[in-house]
Design a protein around this motif. Structure first.
Motif, mmCIF file in Angstrom:
data_model
loop_
_atom_site.group_PDB
_atom_site.id
_atom_site.type_symbol
_atom_site.label_atom_id
_atom_site.label_comp_id
_atom_site.label_asym_id
_atom_site.label_seq_id
_atom_site.Cartn_x
_atom_site.Cartn_y
_atom_site.Cartn_z
ATOM 1 N N LEU A 154 6.216 -20.976 68.383
ATOM 2 C CA LEU A 154 6.898 -19.506 68.270
ATOM 3 C C LEU A 154 5.340 -19.271 69.190
ATOM 4 N N LEU A 155 3.934 -19.224 68.342
ATOM 5 C CA LEU A 155 2.893 -18.346 69.105
ATOM 6 C C LEU A 155 2.452 -19.170 70.871
ATOM 7 N N GLY B 288 4.647 -8.729 66.901
ATOM 8 C CA GLY B 288 3.672 -8.717 68.410
ATOM 9 C C GLY B 288 4.392 -9.999 68.471
ATOM 10 N N ILE B 289 5.907 -10.413 69.201
ATOM 11 C CA ILE B 289 6.563 -11.106 69.899
ATOM 12 C C ILE B 289 7.035 -10.747 70.901
ATOM 13 N N ALA C 1 9.699 -14.568 74.983
ATOM 14 C CA ALA C 1 9.102 -15.696 73.944
ATOM 15 C C ALA C 1 9.889 -15.696 72.947
ATOM 16 N N LEU C 2 10.640 -15.005 72.254
ATOM 17 C CA LEU C 2 11.474 -15.204 71.476
ATOM 18 C C LEU C 2 13.014 -15.977 71.488
ATOM 19 N N LEU C 3 13.146 -15.993 72.752
ATOM 20 C CA LEU C 3 14.762 -16.471 73.402
ATOM 21 C C LEU C 3 14.437 -17.750 74.167
ATOM 22 N N ASN C 4 12.667 -17.721 74.779
ATOM 23 C CA ASN C 4 12.718 -18.731 75.637
ATOM 24 C C ASN C 4 12.298 -20.569 74.190
ATOM 25 N N TYR C 5 12.049 -19.334 73.192
ATOM 26 C CA TYR C 5 11.386 -19.997 71.593
ATOM 27 C C TYR C 5 13.417 -20.503 71.077
ATOM 28 N N LEU C 6 14.624 -19.445 70.851
ATOM 29 C CA LEU C 6 15.482 -19.959 70.314
ATOM 30 C C LEU C 6 16.450 -20.823 70.971
#
Length: 463
Positions: free
Chosen positions: A309-310, A260-261, A265-270
């Protein structure tokens, strides 16, 4: 910059798209976008034993899910075999490569002898042509490999855009095999030909490729090609400081989609793993492209922090259009066979829940009771649904049934009046209401929840 910027992402289709690969793709994509360049996708599928069509599809689907659009490709190495053979023939003719007939047993003997002397195992270059050297007659029963004729002395050096100046002594390098006995080319050779043909200006990749770089540079030089700028990104470690593994960690894009990511958000975190822009943590991809520069990439390994990440995912959920969130949440609810067509509009439910959810899974969990009543736990029944609570809810239902309109404002005013009439505190009405109607006690404002579920369904559940 005078040279057109061309970057590439070149995964091997031997499994799912790894988040380390996604970060490499992200940095390559951002650098091209920042400089008005071209981003190329290339599938390095020459490992026939491990490459699968399913893995190719996973890569393409993963790139689409995270939203990293490529300008050219996908190109497939297996479709370029004629070109590789052409370049191998060119290197043989120019004297930069040669046939080697050393058998497997001979190579094993060379290795054993070198180890016995305490030296690094390597091929002894017995089939390498040199001035004044007489080579034996080629054995008829040994199909040859083609080896690249690596320089014997000096250094191979490059200015890495992340790691700085790197120098490798030529004496550390072997004469690299560039074609196997069956004529198929090897990885390091194919990469050079591909990057040369595709005019790649910047090779941005993981630092596990640093040892390949000097081997590739000498091939560029032999072809008379401009050596691209190399930028080797640090590895991503898990929260224990270990290299992330498929066994221990969620490492593929599919894993994060299922958790449910949101892709942004995943790109922002990476983006923040190994790169930074001041104290900025939450940003869009448009901002990232504007800010990104290879000089700001750290050369130290990054540590994956699930909690960060969350947190970022929660920020992106808050900033995302409710209709788009509803599309994703509908998929999670459908997996649980929950029909959302007969209840409140899912976008309205999502609007109510988006400030309370770290993941879309959490949002789906909270959305369930809007479409079907949940059974309260024994603990909730013990605490909030005792006989006196049930009697009070019966009176509440009788009053609510007579309301002229059914909206949050009207319900809010009615609940306040009811609490006052009963001579109790708000939780003594609000918590039993939530428990009876929703099956849980942790919900948004109860008047807003009741308004969305609807008069008929609320009264049915209360009865």
């Amino acid at each position: 910059m005078t040279t057109p910027i061309r970057t590439r992402f070149a995964p091997s289709p031997t499994g799912l798209l790894h988040i380390g690969g996604v970060r490499t793709a992200l940095f390559s994509w951002a650098y091209a976008r920042k400089h008005g360049g071209t981003f190329v996708l290339r599938i390095e599928d020459t490992d026939l034993e491990r490459s699968t069509p399913e893995s190719v599809k996973a890569i393409l689907d993963g790139m689409h899910w995270v939203g990293l659009d490529y300008d050219e490709g996908p190109f497939y190495q297996m479709q370029r075999m004629d070109r590789y053979k052409q370049v191998i023939a060119q290197l043989l003719e120019s004297g930069h490569a040669y046939y080697c007939y050393a058998s497997k047993d001979e190579l094993e003997a060379m290795r054993a002898e070198a180890e016995a002397r305490g030296e690094k195992p390597r091929y002894d270059r017995r089939w390498r042509p040199e001035a004044g050297k007489t080579l034996p007659a080629p054995p008829a029963d040994v199909p040859p490999v083609v080896r690249f004729k690596t320089q014997l002395d000096g250094v191979i050096a490059w200015d890495d855009a992340v790691k700085g100046r790197i120098e490798i002594a030529a004496s550390e390098l072997d004469d690299l095999i560039i074609a196997r006995p069956d004529g198929t080319p090897t990885y390091n050779f194919c990469v050079v030909v591909d990057d040369y043909d595709m005019q790649i200006s910047h090779v941005i990749r993981g630092d596990d490729h640093v040892n390949n770089t000097p081997r590739q540079i000498v091939i560029y030089q032999a072809l008379g090609a401009t050596v691209p700028t190399f930028a080797h990104l640090p590895m991503i470690h898990n929260d224990q400081g270990q290299k992330m593994s498929k066994r221990r960690d969620a490492v593929s894009v599919v894993d994060y989609d299922a958790l449910g990511i949101l892709p942004e958000a995943l790109l922002n975190y990476l983006a923040r793993l190994g790169w930074g822009h001041g104290d900025d943590e939450f940003f869009s991809m448009e901002q990232f492209v504007e800010w990104f520069d290879l000089k700001d990439v750290s050369s130290a390994p990054s540590r994956f922090d699930r909690e960060k990440l969350l947190w970022l995912n929660a920020q992106h959920i808050k900033a995302t259009d409710a209709a788009r969130l509803a599309e994703r949440v509908a998929g999670f609810l459908a997996e649980r066979t929950i029909d959302t067509s007969s209840g409140p509009a899912l976008a309205d439910v999502v609007t109510l829940l988006k400030d309370r959810s770290q993941t879309l899974i959490e949002m789906a969990n909270q959305a369930e009771y809007f479409y079907q009543p949940l059974n309260p736990t024994a603990e909730i029944v013990e605490k909030h649904l005792q006989p006196e609570d049930e009697e009070r809810l019966k009176l509440f239902a009788e009053g609510a049934a007579k309301l002229e309109s059914w909206d949050a404002a009207t319900l809010g005013a009615f609940i306040k009046d009811f609490v006052k009439q009963q001579g109790v505190k708000m939780p003594q009405v609000g918590m039993p209401l939530r428990a009876k109607v929703c099956g849980i006690t942790n919900t948004p404002s109860v008047d807003a929840v009741l308004a969305l579920i609807g008069r008929e369904e609320v009264l049915r559940r209360l009865s």
